[in-house]
Every structure is written in structure tokens, then in C-alpha cells.
Design an enzyme around this catalytic site. Structure first.
Site, PDB file in Angstrom:
ATOM      1  N   CYS A 234      30.087  79.207  59.675  1.00 32.21           N
ATOM      2  CA  CYS A 234      30.976  78.235  59.002  1.00 32.21           C
ATOM      3  C   CYS A 234      30.161  77.066  58.461  1.00 32.21           C
ATOM      4  CB  CYS A 234      32.022  77.699  59.985  1.00 32.21           C
ATOM      5  SG  CYS A 234      32.996  78.951  60.822  1.00 32.21           S
TER       6      CYS A 234
ATOM      7  N   CYS B 144      31.644  78.369  64.130  1.00 29.23           N
ATOM      8  CA  CYS B 144      30.304  78.871  64.462  1.00 29.23           C
ATOM      9  C   CYS B 144      29.319  78.485  63.361  1.00 29.23           C
ATOM     10  CB  CYS B 144      30.318  80.381  64.662  1.00 29.23           C
ATOM     11  SG  CYS B 144      30.620  81.303  63.135  1.00 29.23           S
TER      12      CYS B 144
ATOM     13  N   ASP C 278       0.808  46.975  69.492  1.00 31.62           N
ATOM     14  CA  ASP C 278       0.559  45.608  69.051  1.00 31.62           C
ATOM     15  C   ASP C 278       0.633  44.709  70.286  1.00 31.62           C
ATOM     16  OD1 ASP C 278       0.265  43.509  67.055  1.00 31.62           O
ATOM     17  OD2 ASP C 278       2.318  42.974  67.575  1.00 31.62           O
TER      18      ASP C 278
END
Length: 765
Positions: free
Chosen positions: A27, A24, A444
């Protein structure tokens, strides 16, 4: 991540870790904190990938890094890079889902009878409680072992995670029930609920909660694996072996043994094993797997080709220019992996909450139990004790930091993976935030909106000359030149079918003799005994050709319309004018309409004159006031700065070296994949194809990914904000709480997986 951060400092290196045992967000938070305590170390831990991207100074060894992770209670190994054509490491049996399957099956098989015996009076028999206790024991011990083991490891390091909540909740439910049963062995002597007055049994709660959570984790592991499949699929695109020419003989070797300058033999239908340049042969190459573009690209000697593309027709000889980790495919995989490992700014709130989440939930559960007993008054009965215990266990079981931990990385994982499949590379999580705020996009012209390749637009003939004849003679003399204008005129002459015959049946033009050229001026030569000149006004004057006033007006009109105009003279007389234009890319107008629908203001940026720029802008639907013409490379950066100073958040799309500085200056830099490495390195988003439509698609995908992450986080927060108080008030059975907890994680992952269908239908208007 800024472009400056991407330029890695020489004194640091990057270590990729595989980490086992994380379940989870808590951790993740702890591993990052532990690694961050090492001097100069920066770590970004990814829960779905079970990996860490660690930037390490020169003095820190791999052993120190892995030892630090192990000191936090997890197993860490340094990841060996996956090679092109190689799938994910490990066999199927090593995958998390495969490890959980036998535990889930056992839990499900034993939980059903426990649930039926405990909840259906008609199914009960004398001393049914002892049978329920025995059946539930393997479920809460062996089947629930992953939760207990992780909780024990965390407890040794004075830490807590989601597993702590699950382990305490399940163990408490079972031990409380066992204590009740041992205290009154005859509690379930009679079928039905007779004899239960002294307390309640929660064996079915312990078993059902364990089964639901295992099911949730199993589905979650499967879904996470699918979310990460795109990266492995990307690596698997590469050819696994190749045919090379050595000493005039063909040899079949593994693709990872290729060296620069090896000559590859690629037959029709085969994959090109690595990046290179065609030295012999003509063919069409299907690059859709890499670029996302479906139309094959014609290639011949001198053409660059990309590894993992498919040769569709003729036999090719390709000289390898990049091999191994330097190939385009490997760089794509590296960019995708880095993006998936990174942290989006939106995830920081979730990280901060998860760091205190479990201790707070444990405190709430304890407080719930105590308050329930206090509010019942001095005489606490068995029913009151049962209610207090039920509410406390429900709080423990429903709380889910896991959904918080998965909300961002699974969304990011799926979005970037889908992008890679579409030929869109997202450089990092910050890019997702940037796409949300962008309101202006600089395009461009050459190579982005247009092909950058001149093509003959019109031919005007004077005097007794015909248009076909003018084009034919000009094409014949220009055939000896390598100039782009010359190539365009020659190609048009060979393809022309109007007027006089311009070519022989095999498409060749008449031969030219006495050819000479002047850089920037023009060319001259003798074709079929006639002296032909082609070039600018100064070239004709230099060769003593007089240009009448009315013909000069024709040239001026052609140039005013945005065309590049070339004189053609034959035997000292002006024969005609050939007009050339940069051709629009297919789909440019539709792509700009798509950008407008996304709320972006497109601006055309070009070094060409105003007439050329205005014509291109009109053709694709850009307003004339949004055209910046005559802009030099250094002026592109200034244009970006000027717009930013005016309050605009600017994206820039380009493909050349001269675009790199502007791409870096822009709030969001988008490199076209047909461009240079310098442009791609400076950009935040890279589209591997050559189509402006992919630019719009890239922005839309990034925004969709960000929206998915926000939805995930909202539901993860909402679920906990509502679920915990409801459980504390005793309105939630622990079994339902366990099902809801498992569902929360699965729903977050399932919501993210919807991104896998992005781009499979046309974008909405």
C-alpha cells in the site's frame, strides 16, 4: 536527508496527510508511486503513522494531492497541525484497535465452537458440517470484512496487497468447503469422520485464520499506537493556559492565544507556557521534561526560559519571545514528526521487494496447487485434491509483506519517540546510518566540554596582603563591571570564607567610588579609601604600577598552566594575582569515556591557547595528540575536512554560531540544545540538554535504533524465505500459517518497543 535538502526551496511547501486504509508495504509503495507521478511532488509515506509527508510545488493544490491518493484506493485528509498542549486527534473510538475489537470478539466467540466441532471427533454430532458452515459464515464475512474490503478496493485499481492474499485464502477455504458440502449434503451425517472420503471441510481453517489475523492486527494497532505515543506526549507537555499581565491586571488565557511580548506570571509549581526571557524574579526551573537533565537551572532577570519547563520556587515574570509553532517544544515535535515520516536507506530494499511481493506469492500459490496435482499422476483422488488445496491456501496465508512494511518505520517511530523523551532529537532516518560509520568526534571545548563560564581557581597574595583581602578588594571594584571575568571574581569574593572577612553578613561587598574601566584592559576604583586596580599587565603599567620580576614569573607560571591571570594592585603596589579557569561540566570525563566505549576517537577543538586546551584534555581523558588548539571558527571547518581527507568519518558537537559551518561539514553534526538556532538547524542530531553525556547517549540510541531496524528486517525476510517454501511443500497447516503470519507482525512491533526502555538503566561498560 542532507542539510542542503533541509533548506526548503521557496517554490515548494510541505503537506502532511492522514491516510486511511493502508495495511502493508505494498500500500505504501503504491501511494508513493501515485503521488510521485504528479509533476514536482515528492512523498514519503509512513505505515505505522498512517501518514504522508508530501513536498509540493506551488502549482499543486491540496485537493489534487488528496484526489491522487483516493484514486489509488485510499482516503486522504490534510492534517491540521497539533498545537502545544493538545493531544492526538480523534477519540479513542476512532483508533484502529477500537474499530477491530468487536470484529475480533465475534470471530473468537464463533471460531472456538467451529474449531472444536471440526477437530474433535467426540464433539461431533449428525450433520455437524452444516453447523460449522453457519457458525463460520459471520467470521469469514463480517469479521473478515476489513480484509475483503481492502482487497476489493485494490482489485478495482488492478493492484494487490497482503489483504488480497488473506481475502483469497479465507474465501477459498470457505467456498471450497461449502462446495464440498453442497455436492454431498450427507457428508457429515454421521459423527466422526465417516462419510468424509469424498473430500475435506476447511471451515475451521477459514475461521481460525481470520481470528488469528484479526488478533495480530489488533495487537499490532495497539503496539503502533504505543510507539507513536511519545510524539503526542511531547505535545502534551505544553501548558494549556497561562496567566498574563495586561494593563496591570492578571488574566488567565489559553496558551495558544499568547502573543510575542506578552508578560506571563509564573508561580511556583506552574509550567512556563512559552519560550521567553525572565524580566523579574529569581527561581530554579526544572527543564527535565524538555532537556532530559534532572538538575534544576537557576534563573533570574535576563535568563532565557523554555516553554513546558516547570518553575519550582520563586514567582517569575516572563516576557514571551516565541509563541505557537515557533516555540522550542513545537520545533522539537516538528523535528520528531519529520524524522518518523522519513525513509531510512536500509528500508529501500524492503520497498522494492514489497512492490512485487503479492503478485509473486499469488503465482507461487497457483503453481503450488498445479504442481501438487501434476505430481500425483493422472488419477487425482480427493485426498490429493485436498493436499494441493491445503498447501496453496497455506502459501497464501503465511506470506506476510506486512512485517516487511513495519520493520523500518516502527523501529524508527519508537527510537525517535524515545529520543524525544530523553531530550534527543534525530533529524532524519539517514542520521541512523551515519552514526553507525562515525569513528571520530570533534568536541568544541567551550560550552560542550566546559561550562563556558569562568570561575576563580586560585588567589596569590604578595607582601603584607592576604589572599582573602586581595579577593575582597578585587571583588568590590569588579562588582561595577559587566565583564565575564569581573562577574567571576565578584561571585568568588562574595562566596569566599577564608582569610579576612570579605563581605558583610548579607553577602554584599564594600562600595566602590570613582569607578572606570578600559575595554580589554581592566578596572579601577576607590574601595574604603584605597585605590584598587585589577586587570592585565598593560593596565597596571598604564597606571604607573611597577611589577617586580619575581611577581611576573608567578603570572607567567599561572598562564602556562592554562589559567587566565588578573593582576590586583592596591595604592600603587602589586597586591596579588587572581587565576580563573573555564570550569568542566559535570560528567564530561564520564561522557568521553562512554564515547570511547562506543568506538569513537574524541578530539578537542578550541580557540584557546595550547596550555588551556591541554589541561582540559588531560582532565577529561583526551590524548594530548588529539588536541587542536588556537583554532578560529573558519579553522573548525578545515579541521573537519582534514580529518575526512585522512579517511575518518567525523562527528562534530558544538553549540555556537561559530560551530554551524563545521556542524554542516561534518558527516554527523550534533548541536547542544543550549546553543543557537543556527547551530541546531545545521546539525543532524540535537541534544536539548547541556550535558556531554547526552551526546554519547544520542549516538548510542541512534545505533540501537538502527540495530533494531536491521533485526526487524532480518526476521521479516527470514520468516517469508522459510515459511513460503515450507507451506508449498505441504508441511504447514493453514491454521498454523495464519498464526505464524499474525505473530510475525506482532513480533516486529514488539521488538521495536524494546527501545522504549532505552536510557532507563546505565549504559553498559
Amino acid at each position: 536527508m542532507s542539510n542542503q535538502e533541509l533548506l526548503r526551496r521557496p517554490a515548494t511547501r510541505v503537506v502532511e496527510l492522514d491516510i486511511e486504509g493502508m495495511t502493508c508495504a505494498s500500500c505504501v509503495n503504491r501511494v508513493e508511486k501515485k503521488l510521485g507521478k504528479l509533476d514536482g511532488v515528492q512523498a514519503s509515506v509512513n505505515l505505522p503513522l498512517e501518514s504522508a509527508h508530501v513536498t509540493v510545488p506551488a502549482g499543486i493544490t491540496d485537493e489534487q494531492i488528496t484526489a491522487t491518493v483516493e484514486a489509488a484506493g485510499y482516503k486522504a485528509t490534510v492534517r491540521q497541525p497539533l498545537k502545544q498542549g493538545q493531544g492526538p486527534a480523534g477519540e479513542t473510538g476512532d483508533l484502529p484497535a477500537a474499530k477491530l475489537r468487536p470484529r475480533l470478539i465475534l470471530a473468537a466467540v464463533l471460531t472456538v465452537p467451529v474449531f472444536v466441532i471440526s477437530m474433535v471427533p467426540a464433539a461431533q454430532f449428525p450433520h455437524w458440517g452444516w453447523v460449522a458452515a453457519l457458525l463460520a459464515l459471520p467470521v469469514v464475512t463480517w469479521a473478515a470484512w476489513p480484509f475483503h474490503r481492502a482487497a476489493a478496493v485494490n482489485a478495482r485499481h488492478l493492484a494487490s496487497t497482503m489483504d488480497t492474499l488473506v481475502s483469497i485464502g479465507v474465501t477459498a477455504a470457505y467456498l471450497f468447503s461449502a462446495w464440498q458440502l453442497f455436492a454431498d449434503p450427507r457428508m457429515t451425517e454421521h459423527p466422526g469422520m465417516e462419510g468424509m472420503e469424498t473430500g475435506g471441510l476447511y471451515f475451521e481453517v477459514a475461521a481460525v485464520v481470520t481470528t488469528f489475523l484479526l488478533l495480530g492486527r489488533f495487537l499490532e494497532a495497539n503496539a503502533k499506537q504505543k510507539a507513536g505515543d511519545a510524539l503526542h506526549a511531547l505535545l502534551n507537555l505544553g501548558a494549556k493556559d497561562a496567566t498574563v499581565l495586561r494593563d496591570g491586571k492578571e488574566q488567565r488565557i489559553r496558551a495558544d492565544l499568547l502573543q510575542v511580548d506578552d508578560v506571563l506570571v509564573v508561580r511556583p509549581g506552574e509550567k512556563i507556557a512559552t519560550d521567553g526571557v525572565v524580566t523579574d524574579g529569581d527561581s530554579a526551573v526544572d527543564a527535565s521534561l524538555v532537556t532530559g537533565e534532572s538538575v534544576p537551572v537557576e534563573v533570574g532577570p535576563g535568563s532565557r526560559v523554555t516553554g513546558a519547563t516547570i518553575n519550582t520556587s520563586g514567582r517569575l515574570l516572563v516576557r514571551a519571545t516565541r509563541v505557537g509553532s515557533e516555540t522550542t517544544l513545537a520545533q522539537m515535535a516538528r523535528l520528531v514528526s519529520q524524522a518518523q515520516t522519513g525513509k531510512a536507506p536500509i528500508a529501500r530494499l524492503a520497498d522494492r521487494i514489497s512492490s512485487v511481493f503479492v503478485p509473486v506469492v499469488l503465482a507461487i500459490a497457483a503453481l503450488t496447487f498445479v504442481l501438487w496435482l501434476l505430481f500425483t499422476g493422472p488419477d487425482v483422488g480427493s485426498d490429493d485434491l485436498r493436499s494441493a488445496f491445503t498447501a496453496a491456501v497455506a502459501v497464501l496465508v503465511i506470506a506476510c509483506p506486512c512485517a516487511l512494511g513495519l520493520a523500518t518505520p516502527v523501529g524508527l517511530l519508537t527510537g525517535t519517540g524515545r529520543g524525544a523523551q530523553l531530550g534527543i532529537l534525530i533529524k532524519g532516518p539517514q542520521v541512523l546510518e551515519d552514526t553507525r560509520t562515525v569513528d571520530t568526534i570533534l568536541l568544541d571545548k567551550t560550552g560542550t566540554v566546559t561550562t563556558g563560564v569562568l570561575a576563580v581557581d586560585a588567589t596569590v597574595a604578595f607582601g603584607n596582603f592576604g589572599e582573602g583581602e586581595v579577593l575582597r578588594l578585587a571583588g568590590a571594584v569588579e562588582a561595577a563591571s559587566e565583564h565575564p571575568v569581573a562577574r567571576a571574581i565578584t561571585a568568588a569574593a562574595r562566596a569566599d570564607t577564608t582569610g579576612l572577612p570579605t563581605a558583610d553578613d548579607d553577602g554584599t561587598l564594600p562600595a566602590v567610588e570613582g569607578f572606570r574601566s578600559a575595554p580589554g584592559g581592566g578596572v579601577t576604583g576607590t574601595v574604603e579609601g584605597r585605590v584598587v586596580l585589577a586587570g592585565r599587565t598593560g593596565w597596571l603599567e598604564q597606571n604607573n604600577v611597577t611589577i617586580p620580576q619575581e611577581q611576573q614569573a608567578s603570572l607567567a607560571a599561572a598562564e602556562a598552566s592554562g589559567a587566565t591571570a588578573i593582576w590586583v594592585a592596591v595604592d600603587g603596589l602589586v597586591a596579588g594575582i587572581i587565576s580563573l579557569r573555564d570550569t568542566l561540566k559535570d560528567g564530561s570525563a564520564a561522557a568521553i569515556a562512554h564515547l570511547k566505549r562506543l568506538g569513537l576517537r574524541p578530539i578537542l577543538l578550541t580557540g584557546d591557547n595550547a596550555a588551556v586546551a591541554a589541561q582540559v584534555a588531560a582532565a577529561v581523558g583526551i590524548a594530548k595528540e588529539d588536541v587542536y588548539a588556537g583554532v578560529l571558527p573558519e579553522g573548525k571547518v578545515e579541521a573537519v575536512r582534514r580529518l575526512q581527507a585522512g579517511g575518518a568519518t567525523v562527528a562534530m558537537a558544538g553549540d555556537g554560531v561559530n560551530d554551524a559551518a563545521a556542524l554542516a561539514q561534518a558527516d554527523l553534526g550534533i548541536a547542544m540544545g543550549s546553543g543557537t538556532d543556527v547551530a541546531i538547524e545545521a546539525a543532524d542530531l540535537t541534544v536539548m540538554g547541556n550535558n556531554l553525556a547526552q551526546v554519547a547517549q544520542a549516538i548510542e540510541l541512534s545505533r540501537r535504533t538502527l540495530a533494531t531496524i536491521k533485526t526487524n528486517l532480518f526476521w521479516a525476510f527470514f520468516y517469508n524465505a522459510v515459511g513460503i517454501p515450507v507451506a508449498a511443500l505441504g508441511l504447514l497447516n493453514p491454521m498454523i500459517a495464519g498464526a505464524a503470519m499474525a505473530a510475525s507482525s506482532v513480533l516486529v512491533v514488539a521488538n521495536s518497543l524494546r527501545l522504549r526502555s532505552f536510557g532507563k538503566q546505565p549504559p553498559a561498560s
